[in-house]
Design an enzyme around this catalytic site. Structure first.
Site, mmCIF file in Angstrom:
data_model
loop_
_atom_site.group_PDB
_atom_site.id
_atom_site.type_symbol
_atom_site.label_atom_id
_atom_site.label_comp_id
_atom_site.label_asym_id
_atom_site.label_seq_id
_atom_site.Cartn_x
_atom_site.Cartn_y
_atom_site.Cartn_z
ATOM 1 N N GLY A 44 -7.144 -21.461 13.148
ATOM 2 C CA GLY A 44 -6.153 -21.624 14.071
ATOM 3 C C GLY A 44 -6.610 -21.272 15.542
ATOM 4 O O GLY A 44 -6.648 -22.062 16.499
ATOM 5 N N ASP A 45 -7.112 -19.991 15.693
ATOM 6 C CA ASP A 45 -7.653 -19.633 16.879
ATOM 7 C C ASP A 45 -8.974 -20.357 17.579
ATOM 8 O O ASP A 45 -8.790 -20.812 18.550
ATOM 9 C CB ASP A 45 -8.129 -18.007 16.745
ATOM 10 C CG ASP A 45 -6.944 -17.163 16.945
ATOM 11 O OD1 ASP A 45 -6.198 -17.421 17.963
ATOM 12 O OD2 ASP A 45 -6.915 -16.009 16.367
#
Length: 395
Positions: A184-185
């Protein structure tokens, strides 16, 4: 330092111009997604000016990862090379005015505050675009600027959980598990950098900047291409498959005599080569495995049959044999081997060394983007807090 690292030039060495040379980026981000995005831009030549609170700076400096010699953590050093650090307290009228002056000289602003914070600080898109109509303003958040989840805190773990990633990661029947990498990051950082470069290209035609936005949640969901396809095609909720692939079989890790290997026989030609190389050609006519659809339906049985054969030799022996037969295969390596011994990593220069004024020699991962005429490179060490305040404001 071992011989696995290729040493970059001296700190702040100019080096060849990068593809994004001439672009000025004001970086209001911290922790991972935003700093990863701006580091990608910096590696390609952009002048990235990291704006930090004078009291503590990017929270990753002190509260994440491993500190060695100085106070800055190795987590911070890993994500902030090629940047200059300027300390400004955006709650101070004087410092906010200084930031606004910088905006007039900038091409890009990147921020990852919670939605609503930038407006309270006076650094929102509408305010800054009025100062500089050519400004490209990029926001990275947990869930985006709108929608019912917009105000929730943005963490990779939460994004993986709510986007479905954790529901399909791990072994069948096991507890929910996040991806080992913060998809996600890092995905949000990649998508944001892609959006920024696209907006720069559009500005060449229109003369105007624009607002760019992405989120950890959407980045994780956008990578779920196979899982969404499976659900829409079958109506069944995708489940964890361990190392196996949703769309083909065999394509997974399998046990050998002394460990595991990975192999990919994801089309009929490769499936035939695999059976021939393993001397199990009877599987070609086994009704459970005739087509890819059959093999997917009997994935566990197929793995058991193949592992029975693979148990007769070592991983290295099988990998050599399969590669010679034209079947994609490889061993499973740990990071000690990858970072210290792997000859391909060395040949591709994927481990680099930076000379840091406090930490000494620091090893970092190199850029995976290779441009023949305007290469990515490491020109600056990760900055000390406020190291370039006088330099940048003096410019």
């Amino acid at each position: 330092m071992t011989d696995t690292a290729q040493t970059a030039g001296p700190p702040d060495a100019p080096g060849p111009a990068g593809a994004l040379d001439g672009l000025r980026v004001l970086d209001l981000t911290q922790v991972m997604a935003g700093p990863f995005c701006t580091m990608l831009l910096a590696d390609l030549g952009a002048d990235v000016i990291k704006i930090e609170n004078p009291a503590r700076g990017d929270q990753t400096r002190r509260s994440w990862g491993y500190a060695v010699h100085g106070e800055d953590s190795r987590a911070f050093l890993a994500l902030n090379r090629n940047k200059r650090s300027v300390c400004l307290d955006l709650k101070s009228a004087d410092d906010l005015a200084s930031f606004h002056r910088l905006v007039r000289t900038a091409d890009i602003v990147v921020e990852n505050f919670r939605p609503g914070v930038t407006r309270r600080l006076g650094v929102d898109y509408e305010t800054l675009a009025a100062l500089n109509p050519r400004l490209i303003y990029a926001s990275v958040s947990g869930f985006g600027q709108t929608g019912p989840y917009a105000d929730r805190p943005g963490y990779d773990l939460i994004a993986q959980a709510m986007s479905g990633v954790m529901s399909i990661t791990g072994a069948p029947g096991g507890a929910p598990m996040k991806s080992g990498l913060p998809v996600g990051d890092l995905g949000a950082g990649l998508f944001c950098a892609f959006g920024i470069v696209s907006a720069v290209h559009a500005r060449e035609r229109t003369g105007l900047g624009q607002y760019v936005e992405t989120s950890l949640f959407e980045a994780a969901l956008a990578m779920s291409v196979w899982e969404s396809t499976e659900y829409w095609a079958t109506g069944e909720v995708p489940q964890p498959l361990g190392s196996a692939n949703r769309m083909s079989a065999p394509y997974q890790a399998l046990r050998t005599k002394d460990g595991h290997l990975t192999l990919g026989a994801n089309n009929e030609r490769l499936w035939q080569r695999l059976c021939t190389a393993l001397e199990v050609t009877d599987l070609l006519t086994d009704e459970r495995f005739v087509t890819n659809t059959d093999r997917m339906a009997h994935r566990d049985e197929l793995a058991a049959v193949l592992e029975e054969r693979l148990a007769t030799a070592t991983t290295d022996e099988w990998v050599a044999l399969l590669l010679a037969a034209g079947v994609p295969a490889g061993p499973i390596r740990d990071y000690r081997y990858v970072l210290e011994e792997d000859p391909h990593v060395k040949a591709r220069g994927m481990v680099q060394a930076i000379e840091h004024p406090v930490e000494g020699t620091v090893r970092v991962l190199g850029s995976p983007v290779r441009l023949s005429g305007t290469p990515a490179g490491i020109r600056r060490h990760p900055p000390l807090l406020g190291e370039h305040t006088a330099e940048v404001l003096g410019e």
